[in-house]
Structures are given as C-alpha cells and as structure tokens.
Enzyme design. Structure first.
Site, PDB file in Angstrom:
ATOM      1  N   ARG B 248       7.340  37.693  14.350  1.00 22.95           N
ATOM      2  CA  ARG B 248       8.294  37.250  15.366  1.00 22.95           C
ATOM      3  C   ARG B 248       9.509  36.718  14.618  1.00 22.95           C
ATOM      4  O   ARG B 248       9.445  35.631  14.048  1.00 22.95           O
ATOM      5  CB  ARG B 248       7.649  36.148  16.214  1.00 22.95           C
ATOM      6  CG  ARG B 248       8.363  35.863  17.515  1.00 22.95           C
ATOM      7  CD  ARG B 248       7.756  34.644  18.205  1.00 22.95           C
ATOM      8  NE  ARG B 248       8.303  33.403  17.664  1.00 22.95           N
ATOM      9  CZ  ARG B 248       7.725  32.214  17.809  1.00 22.95           C
ATOM     10  NH1 ARG B 248       6.582  32.094  18.450  1.00 22.95           N
ATOM     11  NH2 ARG B 248       8.289  31.135  17.299  1.00 22.95           N
ATOM     12  N   HIS B 252      10.487  31.311  19.637  1.00 21.55           N
ATOM     13  CA  HIS B 252       9.719  31.819  20.790  1.00 21.55           C
ATOM     14  C   HIS B 252      10.657  32.320  21.880  1.00 21.55           C
ATOM     15  O   HIS B 252      10.481  33.391  22.428  1.00 21.55           O
ATOM     16  CB  HIS B 252       8.807  30.717  21.330  1.00 21.55           C
ATOM     17  CG  HIS B 252       8.260  30.997  22.695  1.00 21.55           C
ATOM     18  ND1 HIS B 252       7.331  31.989  22.922  1.00 21.55           N
ATOM     19  CD2 HIS B 252       8.524  30.435  23.899  1.00 21.55           C
ATOM     20  CE1 HIS B 252       7.049  32.026  24.221  1.00 21.55           C
ATOM     21  NE2 HIS B 252       7.758  31.095  24.837  1.00 21.55           N
ATOM     22  N   TYR B 261       8.695  24.195  13.163  1.00 18.59           N
ATOM     23  CA  TYR B 261       7.283  24.417  12.793  1.00 18.59           C
ATOM     24  C   TYR B 261       7.091  25.568  11.800  1.00 18.59           C
ATOM     25  O   TYR B 261       5.978  25.968  11.512  1.00 18.59           O
ATOM     26  CB  TYR B 261       6.430  24.635  14.049  1.00 18.59           C
ATOM     27  CG  TYR B 261       6.970  25.676  15.018  1.00 18.59           C
ATOM     28  CD1 TYR B 261       6.689  27.022  14.844  1.00 18.59           C
ATOM     29  CD2 TYR B 261       7.780  25.302  16.089  1.00 18.59           C
ATOM     30  CE1 TYR B 261       7.192  27.979  15.716  1.00 18.59           C
ATOM     31  CE2 TYR B 261       8.303  26.250  16.965  1.00 18.59           C
ATOM     32  CZ  TYR B 261       7.999  27.580  16.775  1.00 18.59           C
ATOM     33  OH  TYR B 261       8.494  28.524  17.627  1.00 18.59           O
TER      34      TYR B 261
END
Lengths: 325, 334
Positions: B248, B252, B261
């Site tokens: 990814r 998100h 993170y």
C-alpha cells in the site's frame, strides 16, 4: 377448505410459492431433511429437491449475506433464522445489506428476500429464543415487517411477502404455531401487506395489537363486554408499514385507545402508534392513549414468564383506566 | 527464440500492453483524486496505489463479459478492467447524481455497476464475500459458466463473514475465486497483529479449497494463478483462495497519515518496488513497450482524466429530495 394450524398454513404457503415460482428457494439451518425445528418446512425438500430446499451451515450472517447475492441473480430466497434472537448474528446482512441494496444502488439492484423466523413468549424458551425484536426491524428503512396472528393470515401474508420486491421480515409467534386450527383455503390467496384487520367491531375503545396479543386483546374484549364496554380490536398484521388509516378511523369512532405489544415498553411499535394517534387525532381523544407492554428488562427465564408477559387482565385494566379517565 | 513470460501464459503483446494501460489508468486516476482532495474539491480518497498489479493481473484472467466481481474499496484496477470508465469514477469521487455506482449515495470506493456485473458493496468489510458466494450458488444452480470473483484486504480475512462465506463455498464446491490483497496493514495494524496463521493462504485448507500465495507485485504471476483458479471453478472443481502480497503505497485514506505507524525506510523501499515501474521495465525489456509509446500512453490517459474531471466537476449533484427515492419499490415497480 381445510382445517390448518398456523404452522401448517406456513408450510402450505411455502409449498404454494415453491410450486408457482421456480426462483423461490427455501434454506436455513435444519430446514432440509429435518424439515425445520418447528417442522415449518416438513416434506418440502422431498417434494422440491435439494437444490431448492436445503440445509446451510450454522452461520446466520452467511445465510442472509448469501441471500443478498442470490437475489441479485433473480432468485427469491426465503431463508429461515432458527430463532429470531439469532438474527443479531446477521444484523449487518439484514439492516446494512439487504435493506439498503435498492437505496445505495439508486434502484439498480433490489433484494426480494423473505426472512422467516419463530419468536415470541409463552412457550418456555428463554431470552434470544422468545425475544420480540420487531421494533428493531421496523426502525430500518427498506424492510417490511409482518406478524400474522392466525393460520389464514399466515398463509396469505407469507405468499404476499415472498412475492414482494423488498426484503420482508416474517415473524411467526411460536405460541400460535399449534394453539388452534381454522379454515384455510387450500388454493392460493394473498393478504395484502400493510393492511390491518378489524377483528372485532366496537364503539367504546380501540385495542390495537399484533401477533399473540391479538388473542389476549380479543379475550379482554369479551370480558369487557360483560361490563358493557364495547371494545374494537385491530390486528395490525404488518408492523412496518403500519396501517395508520385504519387505526385513526377506529379511534375517531371510539375516542379511546390502548396499544398492546408483547415487546418491552422502551421505543418500539406501541410508542410509534401512540405518536401517530396523537398527531392525527388528538382532538378526538377522551383519554390518553395507553400502552400494555412487557417491562424493560431482558426476556426472562421460564419461571418468570407468565408474570412478565402482558396478558388479557393487563389489557382490561388499561382499558378501564382509559374509560374511567 | 525462447518465449517470454507473458507469451508462456498465452498473453499477446497487445494484451499485456492493455494490462499495463489499465494499471496506469488506475494509478493516474488515483493520483488525480488525491490532488482534488487536497484542493478541497472531493471529500475522500481511498487508494489503489501499489495494488494495481494484483488487481489488473487477476481481472484479465477472468471472463470480463460474463464473470461477476465483488470488489473492495481499493479495487480501482478491477472495476476499470470490468468496464467502469474514468468518467464513472470521477462522478463517484465528486458524488454526483450521474455516478453509476450509487448516484452519489455512498463514499468513493464503494463500487457497484449492474451493467458490468460489479456487485454493489457496503462499508463494513467482508460483507461482499457472502454476496459473492450467493452469486456463485445462483450460477451453479442455473448451470451457467461464470465465476464469482471477490476481493478483500488481509485485515478483512479476520471477519466472521470470511469464514461463513468461504466455508459455504467449500461445502458446495462453488465457482468462487477469493483474492486477498495482502498489503500488510489494516489501516495502521500490521500483519503480525492481525493474522494468527502463518499466511492467509493457509486458511484455505480449513475451507476445503486450495490456498495460494502469489507475488501481487507482478501482474503475470497473479494472472497465472487466477487463470488456473478460474479453470478449476468452471470445471466444477470448486473455489480457490489466493493471497496476493502487495504494497500500500499511500496512507490508508485521505484522512490518514501513515508516517505515524510506518518507518520512512519502509515507505522508501516500497516505492523502489512500485509494481507499475517494474511492469514497465519488463515490457521494455521484452521490446513490447518503448519510452515514446509510454509517453504517448500517459498523454492519452491524462487527456482522458482531464476530460473526466471537468465533466464530473460540472455535473449536477443529486437533488436533496432524491434521498427519499429507492427506499422501497415504487407502486407497481420492480
């Protein structure tokens, strides 16, 4: 005409629609060879084959989710949730998926699913078997919620539900499954969804009920008659949408109403009906509209059931309170 | 001369170029969506970036005229391959009335288009899996040859619906292909805090179906596995679980900051292995693509995106009263 119990009328309706429409499928836990834990689907697999009447794994969310997929392919699934409290396992599939297919696709998809399920108190099944969760269902736009009170209506309403192009929650009160028989035509017929039935005409007070409480209300009306109180009894038959016109017409005649539900008092169908009456007929009322309900606790254990459930005496008490207001 | 990898798979030069074009379209549309979001013009973006190879590789192994797709929110590559247009996607991004997914009723990434057999999806993850299983059951009962292709992230493979859906598909040997696009993060939660089994593919065994792990950064590897799964499905051999390992590349969503993170090094490393870049290199090595042809392709895609953006931006919103429509069937309607 044949004499049928409500469970027989339900089996008859399923059989009628399996015959009429090859897109109708009946499935769920133990509905196949076993014929359902209440025998609602008895003999159907034998007659219509394992492709159209089949057992699923024990997985409520999967059962309803799969029904949504089947319905996109032109099928009319009639899944069974074994006891209605188990619908919590499938709440997303029911309220988040099936109920919203039409809305969120802008009308391009819809979900003609009829979810049948036993519910209701008085047969010594505790919480999550006996819970009355119709209020929860009725609050979800996109769903219709049907609750028959007798074998004739059960057959006609179930056939209508299966033919309906929107998802229907069809709730079968366990206490009524085998409590009495009545004449039910063997040929097909329908009872319209969203239409209440005036079970007893009267001029002094309107008792509004559905499911098993229709019978408690009728019994209360008989008792009230001995004291010269002439009660009208309305069986809603469908609690979403509610036939408000029939209720208002009656209340305008009697000027008093008691709404009866087996469900707990908080939120719920009865509260909604009280609101409708005060919004549309307040100047016709001689007394506040009262409710008879179960208390706001979790459905109890067997020993407490008879005390916990509303009964005809509670209805008489509220009716008198209204009359004497 | 030895055959190239794509020729071994029965893919013509023309076909792999088309795959590359679809990957590139997905990437470029996604990048434009971010720009529009940062410019305050569209409310939300949820990206496909880094997963185009898995999405397009898989979709091209399907029958795009007959098979059904139940995609998840990152699957722009899948829906483009199934026939959704650039304009359709921008209409969705701007939430305009003409959006064929939902008429502007759902968030972007909630794909659904009946005419292209893309099932309408929902917001809670994995709900599409039992739907896809129902579609496959319908196909099997009607003896049709289509397969039902469903995708999800690895985080979604922890939902009950994953288990309920795949178990039913396994019991009834249904023509379902489930592809988990494992990008190693469920928003912020890394793989080792999500999945107890060694791989997601391992879970296939308990549903009575083969589970394959594949390099999701290579569209040809994914194509090969999905092609085989499709053959199994149409031959009545039942469902397949595929775990495509992907990256990814973005946060998100447009509302997330993944540097909270993820290490900088990790993000840099991913970018060095960008699947679009790698496939471009492969195609150039094979002499299928030239720099000039690629530049022309990008120009064509940019023009298409500019047109679609302009069209969608100027298109009307749904009327507020439209919110009252399509709750129940109209009187006498279907």
């Amino acid at each position: 005409m044949a004499q049928m119990t409500m469970i027989q009328a339900i089996t008859d309706a399923l059989s009628t629609e399996l015959k009429n429409d090859e897109d109708v499928l009946v499935f769920g836990e133990d509905v196949g060879q076993n014929g359902g834990v209440f025998r609602a689907t008895e003999g159907l697999q034998e007659e219509f084959g394992e492709e159209r009447v089949f057992d699923t794994p024990l997985a409520e969310s999967g059962i309803i989710g799969m029904s949504v997929g089947l319905s996109t392919q032109g099928f009319r699934p009639v899944p069974e949730i074994q006891f209605f409290g188990f619908v919590y396992e499938a709440m997303d599939a029911v309220s988040g998926q099936a109920a919203r297919m039409r809305y969120r696709s802008g009308g391009r998809w819809h979900a003609p699913i009829t979810i049948r399920s036993p519910f209701g108190g008085g047969v010594h099944t505790p919480e999550l078997h006996a819970d009355s969760l119709e209020g929860l269902m009725a609050q979800q736009p996109g769903l219709k919620v049907v609750i028959p009170s007798n074998p004739y209506d059960a057959k006609g309403l179930l056939i209508s539900s299966i033919r309906e192009n929107d998802p229907v929650i069809f709730l079968e009160h366990m206490k009524l499954y085998r409590s009495f028989r009545e004449e039910v035509p063997e040929e097909e017929f329908t009872v319209d969804l969203g239409k209440a039935n005036v079970k007893r005409e009267g001029k002094d007070i309107t008792l509004i009920a559905y499911g098993a409480m229709v019978h408690s209300s009728l019994k209360a009306a008989e008792e009230l008659e001995k004291e010269n109180i002439d009660a009208e009894v309305i069986d809603l038959r469908t609690v979403q949408p509610i036939d408000v016109d029939t209720i208002i017409e009656s209340v305008m005649k009697t000027n008093r109403a008691v709404v009866v539900q087996e469900a707990q008092r908080q939120a719920g169908i009865a509260a909604s009906i009280v609101s409708e009456i005060q919004e549309r007929a307040i100047l016709h009322l001689e007394a506040p509209v009262l409710r008879v309900t179960a208390p706001d606790t979790v459905y109890p254990f067997s020993q407490a059931e008879e005390v916990w459930l509303p009964n005809y005496e509670d209805i008489i008490e509220k009716a008198k309170q209204s009359i004497n207001f | 001369m030895a055959k190239s990898r794509h020729q071994e798979l029965g893919l013509t030069d023309e076909k792999v170029l088309d795959m590359y074009r679809t990957m590139l379209r997905a990437r470029k549309i996604d990048e434009r969506m971010w720009l529009l979001n940062r410019a305050g013009k569209i409310p939300f973006v949820i990206s496909c970036q880094g997963q185009e190879a898995a999405q397009v590789g898989a979709a091209y192994a399907l029958n795009l005229e007959e098979d059904y797709a139940a995609p998840y929110y990152r699957d722009m590559g899948v829906v483009l391959a199934f026939g959704m247009t650039t304009r359709d996607l921008f209409l969705s991004g701007f939430a305009k009335a003409e959006d064929p997914n939902s008429g502007g009723r759902q968030m972007p990434g909630h794909f659904g288009q009946k005419k292209n057999r893309i099932l309408t999806g929902s917001s809670p993850v994995t709900t599409q899996l039992p739907h896809a299983v129902g579609v496959a059951l319908a196909g099997k009962m009607e003896k049709k040859d289509f397969v039902s292709f469903v995708t999800l992230g690895e985080g979604s493979s922890n939902q009950g619906d994953f288990h309920e859906g795949l178990n039913f598909a396994g019991v009834h040997k249904l023509p379902v292909i489930t592809m988990v696009e494992n990008n190693k993060y469920a928003i912020s939660v890394p793989l080792d805090r999500q999945v107890a089994s060694e791989t997601v593919a391992d879970r296939g065994k308990s549903y009575g179906m083969p589970g394959y792990q594949v390099n999701g950064n290579d569209p040809l590897d994914v194509f090969a596995v999905i092609k085989e799964a499709r053959e199994r499905a149409v031959n009545g051999e039942g469902p397949t679980l595929v775990e495509a390992i992907t990256n990814r590349l973005t946060a998100h969503s447009s509302d997330d900051d993944h540097t909270a993170y993820r290490d900088k090094e990790e993000i840099e490393e991913m970018k060095k292995n960008d699947c679009i870049m790698l496939f471009s290199e492969y195609l150039k090595e094979q002499g299928v693509l030239t720099d000039d042809a690629e530049t022309a392709m990008m120009k064509e895609i940019d023009d298409e995106i500019n047109d679609a953006t302009e069209y969608a931006e100027n298109a009307p919103y749904p009327e507020p009263t439209d919110a009252l429509k399509y709750v129940y069937a109209e009187e006498g309607g279907e």
